[in-house]
Design an enzyme around this catalytic site. Sequence first.
Site, PDB file in Angstrom:
ATOM      1  N   SER A   1      45.524  63.374  25.016  1.00  0.00           N
ATOM      2  CA  SER A   1      46.409  64.375  25.624  1.00  0.00           C
ATOM      3  C   SER A   1      47.478  63.679  26.439  1.00  0.00           C
ATOM      4  O   SER A   1      47.251  62.601  27.020  1.00  0.00           O
ATOM      5  CB  SER A   1      45.563  65.259  26.540  1.00  0.00           C
ATOM      6  OG  SER A   1      46.378  66.032  27.389  1.00  0.00           O
TER       7      SER A   1
ATOM      8  N   TYR B   1      38.925  66.342  33.655  1.00  0.00           N
ATOM      9  CA  TYR B   1      39.333  66.490  32.254  1.00  0.00           C
ATOM     10  C   TYR B   1      40.204  65.304  31.842  1.00  0.00           C
ATOM     11  O   TYR B   1      39.957  64.645  30.818  1.00  0.00           O
ATOM     12  CB  TYR B   1      40.088  67.817  32.039  1.00  0.00           C
ATOM     13  CG  TYR B   1      40.721  67.892  30.673  1.00  0.00           C
ATOM     14  CD1 TYR B   1      39.945  68.075  29.541  1.00  0.00           C
ATOM     15  CD2 TYR B   1      42.096  67.713  30.510  1.00  0.00           C
ATOM     16  CE1 TYR B   1      40.515  68.096  28.275  1.00  0.00           C
ATOM     17  CE2 TYR B   1      42.681  67.737  29.260  1.00  0.00           C
ATOM     18  CZ  TYR B   1      41.891  67.933  28.140  1.00  0.00           C
ATOM     19  OH  TYR B   1      42.466  67.947  26.887  1.00  0.00           O
TER      20      TYR B   1
ATOM     21  N   LYS C   1      39.545  62.003  29.116  1.00  0.00           N
ATOM     22  CA  LYS C   1      40.416  61.547  28.012  1.00  0.00           C
ATOM     23  C   LYS C   1      40.745  60.062  28.175  1.00  0.00           C
ATOM     24  O   LYS C   1      40.729  59.293  27.196  1.00  0.00           O
ATOM     25  CB  LYS C   1      41.706  62.376  27.963  1.00  0.00           C
ATOM     26  CG  LYS C   1      41.490  63.824  27.561  1.00  0.00           C
ATOM     27  CD  LYS C   1      41.074  63.958  26.112  1.00  0.00           C
ATOM     28  CE  LYS C   1      40.709  65.364  25.723  1.00  0.00           C
ATOM     29  NZ  LYS C   1      40.012  65.474  24.453  1.00  0.00           N
TER      30      LYS C   1
HETATM   31  P1  NAD Z   1      39.223  74.684  21.511  1.00  0.00           P
HETATM   32  O1  NAD Z   1      38.348  74.956  22.676  1.00  0.00           O
HETATM   33  O2  NAD Z   1      39.923  75.808  20.866  1.00  0.00           O
HETATM   34  O3  NAD Z   1      38.396  73.900  20.391  1.00  0.00           O
HETATM   35  C1  NAD Z   1      37.382  72.983  20.703  1.00  0.00           C
HETATM   36  C2  NAD Z   1      36.184  73.301  19.819  1.00  0.00           C
HETATM   37  O4  NAD Z   1      35.139  72.370  20.111  1.00  0.00           O
HETATM   38  C3  NAD Z   1      35.603  74.690  20.064  1.00  0.00           C
HETATM   39  O5  NAD Z   1      35.476  75.352  18.821  1.00  0.00           O
HETATM   40  C4  NAD Z   1      34.239  74.434  20.710  1.00  0.00           C
HETATM   41  O6  NAD Z   1      33.301  75.414  20.353  1.00  0.00           O
HETATM   42  C5  NAD Z   1      33.907  73.064  20.162  1.00  0.00           C
HETATM   43  N1  NAD Z   1      33.029  72.239  21.002  1.00  0.00           N
HETATM   44  C6  NAD Z   1      33.164  71.952  22.321  1.00  0.00           C
HETATM   45  N2  NAD Z   1      32.182  71.132  22.725  1.00  0.00           N
HETATM   46  C7  NAD Z   1      31.420  70.863  21.634  1.00  0.00           C
HETATM   47  C8  NAD Z   1      30.274  70.069  21.412  1.00  0.00           C
HETATM   48  N3  NAD Z   1      29.693  69.380  22.397  1.00  0.00           N
HETATM   49  N4  NAD Z   1      29.753  70.017  20.174  1.00  0.00           N
HETATM   50  C9  NAD Z   1      30.320  70.705  19.158  1.00  0.00           C
HETATM   51  N5  NAD Z   1      31.401  71.488  19.321  1.00  0.00           N
HETATM   52  C10 NAD Z   1      31.945  71.567  20.537  1.00  0.00           C
HETATM   53  O7  NAD Z   1      40.271  73.556  21.994  1.00  0.00           O
HETATM   54  P2  NAD Z   1      41.575  73.022  21.279  1.00  0.00           P
HETATM   55  O8  NAD Z   1      42.748  73.537  22.026  1.00  0.00           O
HETATM   56  O9  NAD Z   1      41.508  73.226  19.823  1.00  0.00           O
HETATM   57  O10 NAD Z   1      41.455  71.474  21.632  1.00  0.00           O
HETATM   58  C11 NAD Z   1      40.880  70.549  20.736  1.00  0.00           C
HETATM   59  C12 NAD Z   1      40.919  69.169  21.351  1.00  0.00           C
HETATM   60  O11 NAD Z   1      42.259  68.821  21.683  1.00  0.00           O
HETATM   61  C13 NAD Z   1      40.113  69.057  22.655  1.00  0.00           C
HETATM   62  O12 NAD Z   1      39.477  67.799  22.680  1.00  0.00           O
HETATM   63  C14 NAD Z   1      41.182  69.115  23.727  1.00  0.00           C
HETATM   64  O13 NAD Z   1      40.803  68.428  24.896  1.00  0.00           O
HETATM   65  C15 NAD Z   1      42.338  68.413  23.041  1.00  0.00           C
HETATM   66  N6  NAD Z   1      43.656  68.818  23.573  1.00  0.00           N
HETATM   67  C16 NAD Z   1      43.972  70.147  23.632  1.00  0.00           C
HETATM   68  C17 NAD Z   1      45.203  70.520  24.166  1.00  0.00           C
HETATM   69  C18 NAD Z   1      45.567  71.974  24.292  1.00  0.00           C
HETATM   70  O14 NAD Z   1      46.436  72.290  25.120  1.00  0.00           O
HETATM   71  N7  NAD Z   1      44.980  72.883  23.528  1.00  0.00           N
HETATM   72  C19 NAD Z   1      46.112  69.539  24.597  1.00  0.00           C
HETATM   73  C20 NAD Z   1      45.740  68.193  24.498  1.00  0.00           C
HETATM   74  C21 NAD Z   1      44.512  67.840  23.979  1.00  0.00           C
HETATM   75  C1  WQD Z   2      52.884  75.057  31.320  1.00  0.00           C
HETATM   76  C2  WQD Z   2      53.912  75.448  32.374  1.00  0.00           C
HETATM   77  C3  WQD Z   2      52.958  75.833  34.549  1.00  0.00           C
HETATM   78  C4  WQD Z   2      50.654  79.383  33.416  1.00  0.00           C
HETATM   79  C5  WQD Z   2      47.757  71.957  30.341  1.00  0.00           C
HETATM   80  C6  WQD Z   2      46.815  70.834  30.669  1.00  0.00           C
HETATM   81  C7  WQD Z   2      47.078  69.665  29.782  1.00  0.00           C
HETATM   82  C8  WQD Z   2      47.059  70.067  28.298  1.00  0.00           C
HETATM   83  C9  WQD Z   2      47.880  71.284  28.037  1.00  0.00           C
HETATM   84  C10 WQD Z   2      44.932  69.555  27.370  1.00  0.00           C
HETATM   85  C11 WQD Z   2      53.686  74.764  33.724  1.00  0.00           C
HETATM   86  C12 WQD Z   2      53.554  77.113  33.998  1.00  0.00           C
HETATM   87  C13 WQD Z   2      51.480  78.279  33.398  1.00  0.00           C
HETATM   88  C14 WQD Z   2      51.049  80.536  34.139  1.00  0.00           C
HETATM   89  C15 WQD Z   2      53.085  79.409  34.767  1.00  0.00           C
HETATM   90  N1  WQD Z   2      45.750  70.380  27.843  1.00  0.00           N
HETATM   91  N2  WQD Z   2      52.670  78.287  34.063  1.00  0.00           N
HETATM   92  N3  WQD Z   2      52.247  80.497  34.782  1.00  0.00           N
HETATM   93  O1  WQD Z   2      49.788  72.539  32.701  1.00  0.00           O
HETATM   94  O2  WQD Z   2      51.475  71.601  31.034  1.00  0.00           O
HETATM   95  O3  WQD Z   2      49.091  71.491  30.522  1.00  0.00           O
HETATM   96  O4  WQD Z   2      47.576  72.319  28.980  1.00  0.00           O
HETATM   97  O5  WQD Z   2      44.985  68.375  27.294  1.00  0.00           O
HETATM   98  O6  WQD Z   2      46.101  68.716  30.062  1.00  0.00           O
HETATM   99  O7  WQD Z   2      47.025  70.458  32.035  1.00  0.00           O
HETATM  100  O8  WQD Z   2      50.204  73.672  30.452  1.00  0.00           O
HETATM  101  O9  WQD Z   2      50.452  75.995  29.701  1.00  0.00           O
HETATM  102  O10 WQD Z   2      49.093  75.520  31.786  1.00  0.00           O
HETATM  103  O11 WQD Z   2      51.565  75.249  31.853  1.00  0.00           O
HETATM  104  O12 WQD Z   2      54.146  79.413  35.385  1.00  0.00           O
HETATM  105  O13 WQD Z   2      50.325  81.541  34.217  1.00  0.00           O
HETATM  106  O14 WQD Z   2      53.803  76.859  32.640  1.00  0.00           O
HETATM  107  O15 WQD Z   2      53.169  75.726  35.929  1.00  0.00           O
HETATM  108  O16 WQD Z   2      54.955  74.511  34.275  1.00  0.00           O
HETATM  109  P1  WQD Z   2      50.186  72.303  31.301  1.00  0.00           P
HETATM  110  P2  WQD Z   2      50.249  75.179  30.916  1.00  0.00           P
END
Ligand code: NAD
Ligand code: WQD
Length: 341
Positions: A126, A150, A154
Amino acid sequence: MSPTILVTGGTGFIGSHTTVALQEAGYRVVILDNLCNSKPDVLDRIAQITGIKPGFVEGDVRDARTLERLFETQSISATMHFAGLKAVGESTQQPLRYYDNNVNGSVHLLQAMDQAGIKTFVFSSSATVYGNPQILPLAEDHPRSATNPYGHSKLMVEDILEDVYRATTGWRIARLRYFNPVGAHPSGLIGESPQGVPNNLMPYIAQVAAGRHPRLKVFGNDYDTPDGTGVRDYIHVSDLAQGHLAALKYCEQAGQELLTVNLGTGRGYSVMDMIHAFEHASRKAIAYDIVARRPGDIGACWADTRLAAEKLGWRADKGIAEMCEDAWRWENGICKKRARR
Ligand code: NAD
Ligand code: WQD
């Protein structure tokens, strides 16, 4: 027979879209998911889109026996590891749960792969690993830091992967640093399903447009950005899925590899930009209030995308209009489903 890819977390948001991309590219997919944040009906929806229902094992990545059985019985050539917990605020309340799931889970998976001799691994990292940006755009060599469990989880897994790569020959590892994934499949069949009140901007805006919340809270308008609201690099989840496919193909061709790349668009949009784009896509007014900054938030962040283009030949091409249209189609579908109940 075409190679099988193990997709952990494949019924989740990003994993389900990547499963679609993999199947459309001719790969077989077996999903391992414990369904802690997703539902099994996603499997039928993937089948509706691609014509193929992926293999599915309900189980946990920390369960060594499940992994052993999977690697013994399926001819798996690579793993894409999405399974994890992702709520930043929750991670500060439940750090052990996050470290156990995200770090321990990855270690178990890597051990099982090592034992089975499967050494191609694509990891969901991430942009959170960059901490507070010192220079924009964020390039892969920007210093890393984390301000919450979190983010630490990562960072730890990134480091573990580097150690594994250095210790044993033959590993082909991609650490993909996602920026802000949003949107949904254009079919409206799969998308993001946050449990409870969404933490992230895009699903919250969508729920305001759908009338599920009265108003959006905009967290601060005093950042050093053009309109004062936070700026992020939003990337369409289908583009992100294609980025995974490109990373897998890159790894498959490598002898051994430790690749670290950003998956973003290289463009930043403010909270106000996103509100306006969503209003346009949904033809709904989004009521909002400006409130205090959210603790831990950064002002602005967007990706340097050159390495992904150079190494993977991949570039995101969907803009915020498409992200909002697809997120709205998905949200509308959820509302209709609720209304029928
Ligand atoms: P999500 O929660 O929609 O999907 C994650 C899936 O993993 C879920 O279906 C959950 O049931 C499953 N899961 C969790 N723990 C598990 C375990 N121990 N064993 C088996 N299954 C398990 O999340 P997402 O948004 O699809 O994110 C996927 C990956 O990408 C995550 O590792 C997350 O940290 C990373 N990521 C997400 C974002 C984002 O903003 N969505 C940004 C950066 C990185
Ligand atoms: C985006 C912008 C908020 C909600 C998070 C995690 C990051 C990654 C992605 C996994 C910011 C603003 C938000 C609201 C708002 N996940 N905001 N009102 O914070 O960039 O990233 O998700 O790895 O680790 O930290 O994403 O969508 O929460 O926020 O004003 O109700 O929207 O302040 O500027 P963020 P976000």
